[in-house]
Design a protein around this motif. Structure first.
Motif, PDB file in Angstrom:
ATOM      1  N   ILE A  97       0.856  -1.186   0.000  1.00 16.44           N
ATOM      2  CA  ILE A  97       0.000   0.000   0.000  1.00 16.44           C
ATOM      3  C   ILE A  97       0.887   1.229   0.000  1.00 16.44           C
ATOM      4  CG2 ILE A  97      -1.807   1.232   1.274  1.00 16.44           C
ATOM      5  CD1 ILE A  97      -2.369  -1.620   2.585  1.00 16.44           C
ATOM      6  N   GLN A  98       0.636   2.135  -0.927  1.00 20.14           N
ATOM      7  CA  GLN A  98       1.478   3.325  -1.038  1.00 20.14           C
ATOM      8  C   GLN A  98       1.336   4.184   0.214  1.00 20.14           C
ATOM      9  OE1 GLN A  98       0.763   6.633  -3.991  1.00 20.14           O
ATOM     10  NE2 GLN A  98       2.566   5.712  -4.942  1.00 20.14           N
ATOM     11  N   GLY A  99       2.465   4.723   0.679  1.00 20.63           N
ATOM     12  CA  GLY A  99       2.447   5.539   1.886  1.00 20.63           C
ATOM     13  C   GLY A  99       2.851   4.739   3.102  1.00 20.63           C
ATOM     14  N   ASN A 100       2.470   5.235   4.272  1.00 20.86           N
ATOM     15  CA  ASN A 100       2.890   4.616   5.527  1.00 20.86           C
ATOM     16  C   ASN A 100       1.916   3.568   6.048  1.00 20.86           C
ATOM     17  OD1 ASN A 100       5.227   6.256   5.658  1.00 20.86           O
ATOM     18  ND2 ASN A 100       4.015   7.947   6.529  1.00 20.86           N
ATOM     19  N   ALA A 101       0.738   3.495   5.456  1.00 22.55           N
ATOM     20  CA  ALA A 101      -0.263   2.547   5.944  1.00 22.55           C
ATOM     21  C   ALA A 101       0.192   1.116   5.688  1.00 22.55           C
ATOM     22  CB  ALA A 101      -1.602   2.793   5.253  1.00 22.55           C
ATOM     23  N   THR A 102      -0.079   0.241   6.645  1.00 21.46           N
ATOM     24  CA  THR A 102       0.260  -1.178   6.499  1.00 21.46           C
ATOM     25  C   THR A 102      -0.967  -2.035   6.217  1.00 21.46           C
ATOM     26  OG1 THR A 102       0.091  -1.508   8.899  1.00 21.46           O
ATOM     27  CG2 THR A 102       2.271  -0.949   8.003  1.00 21.46           C
ATOM     28  N   SER A 103      -2.150  -1.434   6.267  1.00 21.14           N
ATOM     29  CA  SER A 103      -3.384  -2.141   5.929  1.00 21.14           C
ATOM     30  C   SER A 103      -4.386  -1.142   5.379  1.00 21.14           C
ATOM     31  CB  SER A 103      -3.958  -2.859   7.152  1.00 21.14           C
ATOM     32  OG  SER A 103      -4.332  -1.934   8.147  1.00 21.14           O
TER      33      SER A 103
END
Length: 323
Positions: A97-103
């Motif tokens: 997932i693009q960015g810092n999100a992990t879900s």
């Protein structure tokens, strides 16, 4: 001697690069197969319920060669739990997932138009793409036509056609065949019953074509998913007539087979994906109930049927009987 050593070194570097690229492509393909399964399966299951209701107006057997023609309107209600799926990066190998999100919650084919950006890499070359969007609707609606004819031994044969219809980015079509056989005639205790009992067997062949924004994955592009399905239904039905009304209740199960196929550009990518998707071609059994009310007015009738299980489906029909 020096030339041979240089060739040997070049060969090793080339093999390592090719192997690394192969591993990247393999990981991307496995991630895409997982995401495709999560995305399209709700639409495949919904198609089963779209094709499973509205097969009859009454369980009363028709006289031989009596014909009933029906024009029906089919409304599938989409529950919220079928509109999105949760993806955690630990479930994926290369794509993230693009960015810092992990879900993130990603729309299914029945979901909204929320955009989630995914990214990955092949041989250190980074690519990104938008996860496919859903149809952004709370219902799926379409028309269909149906004909039923009475034959020997209180048996009705039913033919149904749902012509190709586009619902936002999706195209749905279905063809079905049914046989309903009255059971009262075989049991003495039911001969004088005010209820009619019947067995209904159905077969439906349907397809769902889903187009979405093109995803460029370096070695190829994908922009469509197609589901081909076949369903076999087995139902026990009872009905009772109250003046001009026929009230029916049915219980049944449907067993279905699905096949998935991705469309786009790039023979290598499409071959890898579609070969992998063959492992997702699956069978599934659904239980469902039908509740139907039919109002008779001379040779015409108006009926409504609610089918409920994992999904809820409503069929409204206008019928004419040639008797």
């Amino acid at each position: 001697m020096l030339k041979q050593k240089l060739l040997f070194i070049v060969a090793i570097v080339f093999c390592n690069t090719a192997y690394s690229q192969f591993e990247d492509v393999k990981a991307v393909a496995e991630d895409l197969i997982f995401l495709t399964d999560q995305y399209i399966t709700p639409a495949a299951n919904a198609s089963v319920f779209q094709a499973s209701g509205g097969w009859y107006t009454s369980v009363k057997p028709k006289d031989k060669f009596d014909v009933e023609l029906s024009i029906q309107y089919n409304v599938l209600l989409i529950p919220n739990n079928q509109k999105a799926f949760l993806v955690n990066e630990v479930q994926l190998q290369n794509i993230g997932i693009q960015g810092n999100a992990t879900s993130s919650l990603i729309p299914s084919a029945l979901g909204d138009d929320n955009i989630v950006v995914l990214e990955g890499s092949i041989n250190d070359e980074v690519f990104e793409f938008d996860a496919p969007e859903g149809i952004n609707a709370n219902t799926v609606q379409h028309g269909q036509v149906q004909a039923s004819v009475g034959l020997w031994k209180k048996t009705n044969v039913i033919v149904r056609l749902a012509p190709s219809i586009k619902i936002n980015s999706s195209v749905y079509k279905s063809l079905g065949l049914g046989v309903m056989h009255n059971l009262n005639q075989w049991f003495a205790v039911l001969n004088n019953s005010s209820f009619n009992f019947a067995f209904l067997g159905t077969y439906s062949n349907y397809s769902v074509d889903e187009d979405f924004n093109e995803a460029d994955l370096i070695i190829g592009k994908i922009n469509a998913i197609k589901v081909d399905g076949q369903s076999y239904g087995f139902n026990l039905i009872s009905s009772k007539t109250f003046n001009n009304f026929d009230v029916s209740l049915g219980l049944g199960l449907t067993t279905s087979n699905f096949e998935y196929k991705v469309g786009g550009e790039g023979d290598l990518l499409l071959d890898i994906l579609n070969t992998g998707l063959e492992t997702l071609s699956k069978s599934k059994t659904n239980f469902k109930s039908d509740l139907s009310v039919n109002y008779n007015l001379n040779n015409f009738s108006i009926n409504s049927m609610l089918t409920f299980g994992n999904f809820s489906n409503i069929v409204l029909g206008l019928n004419y009987n040639f008797i």
